[in-house]
Design a protein around this motif. Structure first.
Motif, PDB file in Angstrom:
ATOM      1  N   ARG A 152       0.856  -1.186   0.000  1.00  0.00           N
ATOM      2  CA  ARG A 152       0.000   0.000   0.000  1.00  0.00           C
ATOM      3  C   ARG A 152       0.890   1.233   0.000  1.00  0.00           C
ATOM      4  O   ARG A 152       1.861   1.291   0.746  1.00  0.00           O
ATOM      5  N   GLU A 153       0.542   2.195  -0.838  1.00  0.00           N
ATOM      6  CA  GLU A 153       1.225   3.484  -0.787  1.00  0.00           C
ATOM      7  C   GLU A 153       0.643   4.276   0.370  1.00  0.00           C
ATOM      8  O   GLU A 153      -0.568   4.291   0.580  1.00  0.00           O
ATOM      9  N   VAL A 154       1.522   4.922   1.111  1.00  0.00           N
ATOM     10  CA  VAL A 154       1.131   5.665   2.299  1.00  0.00           C
ATOM     11  C   VAL A 154       1.639   7.098   2.163  1.00  0.00           C
ATOM     12  O   VAL A 154       2.805   7.313   1.820  1.00  0.00           O
ATOM     13  N   ALA A 155       0.781   8.063   2.447  1.00  0.00           N
ATOM     14  CA  ALA A 155       1.146   9.473   2.340  1.00  0.00           C
ATOM     15  C   ALA A 155       1.853   9.927   3.613  1.00  0.00           C
ATOM     16  O   ALA A 155       1.375  10.778   4.369  1.00  0.00           O
ATOM     17  N   ALA A 156       3.007   9.327   3.859  1.00  0.00           N
ATOM     18  CA  ALA A 156       3.833   9.665   5.017  1.00  0.00           C
ATOM     19  C   ALA A 156       5.278   9.297   4.676  1.00  0.00           C
ATOM     20  O   ALA A 156       5.511   8.421   3.839  1.00  0.00           O
ATOM     21  N   PRO A 157       6.237   9.956   5.320  1.00  0.00           N
ATOM     22  CA  PRO A 157       7.640   9.604   5.083  1.00  0.00           C
ATOM     23  C   PRO A 157       7.924   8.148   5.457  1.00  0.00           C
ATOM     24  O   PRO A 157       7.302   7.587   6.369  1.00  0.00           O
ATOM     25  N   ALA A 158       8.867   7.544   4.756  1.00  0.00           N
ATOM     26  CA  ALA A 158       9.244   6.154   5.037  1.00  0.00           C
ATOM     27  C   ALA A 158       9.650   5.965   6.493  1.00  0.00           C
ATOM     28  O   ALA A 158       9.357   4.932   7.096  1.00  0.00           O
TER      29      ALA A 158
END
Length: 127
Positions: free
Chosen positions: A6-12
């Protein structure tokens, strides 16, 4: 290995902090009630115990560890989930779980975990 992601809108780094802190595992892992390490922090060769959602305690060992990127483990001596974070820029990342083929149905649990991780990482209620 079967992968779900899943792509997450947060830094790794934010996603990695969730994946690598055993105290946070119950927040995103539907099958996890608790975990304890035999060391100060997660790392290569670290052992510990995980408590399942139904209260069963099982031993584990970290079998692969790449700080900030990836860790894998064996639970009860059996190869288990691979956890991976890939940066996609400063404010996005992809979180991936690898599931051994023999445990393919567990990919559904991992999909649920990905939604919880996104919610925790972004402060939202992703699911």
């Amino acid at each position: 290995m079967l992968w779900v992601d899943r792509e997450v809108a947060a830094p790794a780094a934010v996603a990695w902090a969730l994946l690598s802190d055993p105290d946070r595992w119950p927040e995103w892992g539907p099958t996890v009630r608790g975990a304890e390490l035999d060391a100060d922090r997660l790392g290569p060769g670290v052992t510990g115990r995980i408590t399942t959602a139904v209260g069963v305690r099982l031993p584990f060992e970290v079998t692969r560890y790449e700080e900030g990127q990836r860790w894998s483990w064996r639970v009860l001596g059996i190869p288990a989930t691979d956890h991976l974070v890939e940066p996609l820029g400063a404010d996005r990342c992809r979180v991936r779980f690898g599931v051994p083929v023999f445990a393919a149905p567990y990919a559904l649990v991992c999909r649920a975990a990905l939604g919880r991780i996104e919610g925790l990482a972004t402060g939202g209620s992703a699911g």
